[in-house]
Write a protein that holds these residues in place. Structure first.
Motif, PDB file in Angstrom:
ATOM      1  N   LEU A  63       0.832  -1.199   0.000  1.00  0.00           N
ATOM      2  CA  LEU A  63       0.000   0.000   0.000  1.00  0.00           C
ATOM      3  C   LEU A  63       0.872   1.256   0.000  1.00  0.00           C
ATOM      4  O   LEU A  63       0.595   2.221  -0.725  1.00  0.00           O
ATOM      5  CB  LEU A  63      -0.925  -0.008   1.221  1.00  0.00           C
ATOM      6  N   GLY A  64       1.945   1.227   0.793  1.00  0.00           N
ATOM      7  CA  GLY A  64       2.854   2.366   0.822  1.00  0.00           C
ATOM      8  C   GLY A  64       3.502   2.614  -0.526  1.00  0.00           C
ATOM      9  O   GLY A  64       3.645   3.763  -0.962  1.00  0.00           O
ATOM     10  N   LYS A  93       2.254   1.827  -3.437  1.00  0.00           N
ATOM     11  CA  LYS A  93       1.220   2.327  -4.339  1.00  0.00           C
ATOM     12  C   LYS A  93       0.992   3.823  -4.144  1.00  0.00           C
ATOM     13  O   LYS A  93       0.860   4.583  -5.110  1.00  0.00           O
ATOM     14  CB  LYS A  93      -0.084   1.559  -4.113  1.00  0.00           C
ATOM     15  N   ILE A  94       0.966   4.256  -2.908  1.00  0.00           N
ATOM     16  CA  ILE A  94       0.779   5.689  -2.610  1.00  0.00           C
ATOM     17  C   ILE A  94       1.964   6.496  -3.123  1.00  0.00           C
ATOM     18  O   ILE A  94       1.806   7.543  -3.760  1.00  0.00           O
ATOM     19  CB  ILE A  94       0.577   5.905  -1.094  1.00  0.00           C
ATOM     20  N   SER A 103       2.007   6.725  -6.885  1.00  0.00           N
ATOM     21  CA  SER A 103       0.945   7.573  -7.434  1.00  0.00           C
ATOM     22  C   SER A 103       1.403   9.024  -7.560  1.00  0.00           C
ATOM     23  O   SER A 103       0.888   9.783  -8.392  1.00  0.00           O
ATOM     24  CB  SER A 103      -0.314   7.480  -6.572  1.00  0.00           C
ATOM     25  N   HIS A 134       7.645   9.080   4.424  1.00  0.00           N
ATOM     26  CA  HIS A 134       6.947   7.912   3.897  1.00  0.00           C
ATOM     27  C   HIS A 134       7.483   6.599   4.471  1.00  0.00           C
ATOM     28  O   HIS A 134       6.697   5.721   4.856  1.00  0.00           O
ATOM     29  CB  HIS A 134       7.059   7.898   2.368  1.00  0.00           C
ATOM     30  N   TRP A 142       5.452   3.406   6.126  1.00  0.00           N
ATOM     31  CA  TRP A 142       5.160   2.285   5.227  1.00  0.00           C
ATOM     32  C   TRP A 142       6.318   1.317   5.009  1.00  0.00           C
ATOM     33  O   TRP A 142       6.140   0.273   4.387  1.00  0.00           O
ATOM     34  CB  TRP A 142       4.700   2.833   3.870  1.00  0.00           C
TER      35      TRP A 142
END
Length: 234
Positions: free
Chosen positions: A169-170, A172-173, A176, A222, A226
């Protein structure tokens, strides 16, 4: 040698014919296996966390370190310009003129090679991705570099993503935001390149601002939430 002909020393993914000839459309007149005895392979070109944290570079060699081996290609000026363009238009690398020793007969030649534009201290080097390191290993095998050097490359630690939901998930963020920025930079390099294959100085400053903002985001924000995307512990 004519001013229109250059020896270019490749020590990274450009050793691999699939990359250098087929993908980048560069046609060397000939090539030789060579070493730059004053320098060693390192990973001091900052990439994108979670995907390709670091790319290959070279730095001055310490006594116990292995010299950097690679492929000396004989290129035209136009193909040399294409090399600079395909390696980021001067945003990641500068060119340097060094002396290489040919493995065939021990003779020396002057070569143009690429060195990191930012001299990152070795304590801040990041790990290459398995994908990127695989290209170097395949290129070294394809060109039959010395076995001990191939073994050094195989033993190089790489960035290994974890399979945890938190990490995925980290990533992916992070992607993005910063993969879009990376794509914008790539487009700008192709649009802004000059006759020498390099981008304007103002764009270098813009790139540097984005690069260090991205890594600050990773290192101090970040990654804390993550997990790290560069394979090292701080």
């Amino acid at each position: 040698m004519s001013d229109d002909i250059h020896w270019y020393f490749a020590y990274g993914s450009n050793m691999l014919e699939e990359v250098f000839v087929k993908r980048r459309k560069i046609q060397p007149r000939k090539y030789e296996i060579a070493a730059i005895n004053t320098h060693t392979l390192c990973f001091n070109v900052m990439g994108v966390p979670y995907t390709d944290p670091a790319m290959g570079g070279i730095r001055l060699r310490e006594e116990q370190e292995i010299p950097v081996y690679g492929v000396a290609y004989q290129l035209t000026s136009e193909d040399m310009r294409r090399v600079i363009l395909t390696e980021g238009g001067g945003i990641a690398y500068n060119t340097a003129t060094l002396t290489a020793t040919l493995q065939r007969d021990g003779s020396s030649i002057s070569v143009t090679t690429l060195v990191a534009r930012h001299q990152v201290d070795r304590s801040w080097e990041r790990l290459p991705s398995r994908r990127y390191m695989g290209l170097l290993i395949r290129g070294a095998h394809e060109k039959s570099l010395p076995i001990e050097y191939q073994e050094r490359m195989v033993s190089q630690p790489t960035f290994e993503p974890t399979s945890s939901l938190r990490f995925r998930l980290g990533k992916k963020i992070f992607d993005s935001i910063w993969q879009r920025v990376a794509r914008w930079i790539e487009i700008c390099v192709h649009r802004l390149k000059g006759d020498d294959g390099e981008v304007p100085r103002w764009f270098l400053k813009t790139f540097d601002c984005l690069l260090w903002t991205m890594w600050f985001h990773h290192d101090y924000l970040h990654s804390i939430l993550w997990g790290r995307g560069d394979g090292v512990c701080r």
